[in-house]
Design a protein around this motif. Structure first.
Motif, mmCIF file in Angstrom:
data_model
loop_
_atom_site.group_PDB
_atom_site.id
_atom_site.type_symbol
_atom_site.label_atom_id
_atom_site.label_comp_id
_atom_site.label_asym_id
_atom_site.label_seq_id
_atom_site.Cartn_x
_atom_site.Cartn_y
_atom_site.Cartn_z
ATOM 1 N N ARG A 51 -9.703 8.313 -9.396
ATOM 2 C CA ARG A 51 -9.050 9.096 -8.341
ATOM 3 C C ARG A 51 -8.065 8.263 -7.555
ATOM 4 O O ARG A 51 -8.406 7.750 -6.520
ATOM 5 N N SER A 52 -6.850 8.084 -7.935
ATOM 6 C CA SER A 52 -5.787 7.612 -7.044
ATOM 7 C C SER A 52 -4.448 7.417 -7.673
ATOM 8 O O SER A 52 -4.072 8.215 -8.475
ATOM 9 N N ASP B 255 -16.759 0.585 -8.414
ATOM 10 C CA ASP B 255 -16.766 2.005 -8.760
ATOM 11 C C ASP B 255 -17.017 2.196 -10.244
ATOM 12 O O ASP B 255 -17.733 3.100 -10.658
ATOM 13 N N ASP C 131 -6.561 13.820 0.775
ATOM 14 C CA ASP C 131 -6.632 13.092 -0.488
ATOM 15 C C ASP C 131 -5.317 12.403 -0.804
ATOM 16 O O ASP C 131 -5.305 11.255 -1.263
ATOM 17 N N TYR D 266 -6.484 8.395 -0.408
ATOM 18 C CA TYR D 266 -7.084 7.860 -1.634
ATOM 19 C C TYR D 266 -5.972 7.604 -2.633
ATOM 20 O O TYR D 266 -5.557 8.508 -3.359
ATOM 21 N N ASN D 267 -5.448 6.407 -2.630
ATOM 22 C CA ASN D 267 -4.308 6.120 -3.482
ATOM 23 C C ASN D 267 -4.226 4.643 -3.820
ATOM 24 O O ASN D 267 -5.048 3.848 -3.379
ATOM 25 N N ASN D 268 -3.228 4.307 -4.609
ATOM 26 C CA ASN D 268 -2.996 2.928 -5.024
ATOM 27 C C ASN D 268 -1.750 2.371 -4.358
ATOM 28 O O ASN D 268 -0.688 3.000 -4.416
ATOM 29 N N ASP E 144 -8.736 -1.543 -3.707
ATOM 30 C CA ASP E 144 -9.602 -0.372 -3.638
ATOM 31 C C ASP E 144 -8.774 0.836 -3.237
ATOM 32 O O ASP E 144 -7.790 0.721 -2.504
ATOM 33 N N LYS E 145 -9.214 2.007 -3.662
ATOM 34 C CA LYS E 145 -8.464 3.221 -3.386
ATOM 35 C C LYS E 145 -8.360 3.503 -1.878
ATOM 36 O O LYS E 145 -7.398 4.107 -1.427
ATOM 37 N N SER E 146 -9.339 3.100 -1.123
ATOM 38 C CA SER E 146 -9.304 3.353 0.321
ATOM 39 C C SER E 146 -8.549 2.273 1.096
ATOM 40 O O SER E 146 -8.267 2.453 2.282
#
Length: 327
Positions: free
Chosen positions: A10-11, A25, A85, A89-91, A98-100
């Protein structure tokens, strides 16, 4: 970036093999175009798509207000991914892997003052500050699909303007074959640049015909407000038919060049991340399938569309090319 199994990731961009192998993860197994276009663009339409997404929260105090823009200039009949989102939650490896991390750490980025240098094979080189960039280029909302190389996807209402319109005014020379772009290099603001995850600063590139295509935009906002820092403020590239890592963030330099420029992930792992990086369900990443994707917010996976659903508009750019070899 490679953190989870393709069905769970997810990102927004990509991860090196070393990070992939040790990410917590992964070990845990993962968690459940021009302005005024008046015709349908393949899967894109000029009327508003449906969306059940709640409105984003108010812009933070001190955020720059965007000038008026044309709403739904291009859109898709698909629900928009919720703002939480898209922004949370991304890159953006410059702020952590980390996504966060980007949402937590990107407050250190200073987006004013900000300039973007346009140079190289152009008759009228310019260095343009962000406020002038906003004033000189009419803004419009483009609701685009975003497909990450990690096999997840989003639908995002960007606000921006066609890159090609700006480049045309700068008068590219006949030697301009490619457009090379560079992200800000500022380790004191971007703590991830203190780590040798990639060769910094982040760089990306397009062929001239890709950069001039009306679907290619420079985005300065999303969901009706200026770009959050973690999404590439104050200006980023969006190329909707390519994997997300091609859409370079926090741009400070755009240089027109004669030869194909190096790009960050292609330089790091050329056998995994090609220069073109067009969304292609028939060409798998060496470590996972690209035939399906998980839309953030959905439990099931959907088939990935060639060119992310924009084939009617862009497939002609690659006529005669072997898209498996030129991946």
């Amino acid at each position: 970036m490679l953190i989870r199994r393709p069905s769970d990731v997810r990102s927004s961009e990509i991860t090196s093999r070393g990070l992939y192998l040790r990410r917590r993860d992964f070990l845990a197994g993962g968690a459940a175009t021009a302005a005024g276009l008046a015709v349908e663009l393949g899967g894109c339409k000029t009327q508003a798509g449906t969306s059940t997404s709640p409105a984003p929260p108010p812009a933070p105090a001190g955020a720059i207000a965007l000038p008026p823009y044309k709403a739904n200039a291009v859109t898709v009949d698909e629900a928009k991914t919720p703002f939480k989102d898209v922004s949370g939650y991304n890159n953006f490896y410059e702020f952590g892997t980390d996504k966060s991390d980007p949402a937590q750490n990107a407050h250190t980025l200073r987006t004013r003052p900000w300039t973007v240098a346009f140079e190289g094979e152009i008759a009228k080189p310019r260095t343009i500050d962000i406020d002038t960039l906003l004033k000189e280029n009419p803004l419009e909302e483009r609701v685009y699909r975003l497909r990450c190389v990690e096999a997840w996807s989003m639908v995002i209402p960007w606000i921006g303007f066609p890159l090609g319109a700006l480049l045309k005014r700068l008068e590219p020379t006949s030697r301009a074959k490619y457009v090379a772009m560079t992200t800000l290099m500022a380790p004191e603001q971007m703590p991830g640049q203190r780590l040798p995850v990639l060769e910094w600063p982040y760089v990306e590139g397009l062929r001239m015909d890709e950069a001039m295509h009306p679907l290619t935009i420079l985005a300065v906002g999303l969901y009706g407000q200026a770009l959050p820092n973690q999404n590439g403020a104050p200006v980023r590239l969006v190329v909707p038919w390519k994997y997300g890592f091609k859409s370079i963030k926090s741009i400070v330099k755009v240089r027109l060049v004669e030869k194909q420029p190096p790009t960050a992930w292609n330089r790091y792992a050329p056998n995994e991340y090609g220069f073109y990086s067009n969304v292609n369900p028939d060409v798998d990443h060496p470590r996972w399938s690209q035939s399906k994707e998980r839309r953030i917010g959905e439990l099931s996976r959907r088939k990935t569309l060639p060119f992310n659903g924009y084939g009617a508009e862009v497939a002609s750019l690659y006529a005669g090319m072997d898209l498996a070899k030129n991946f």
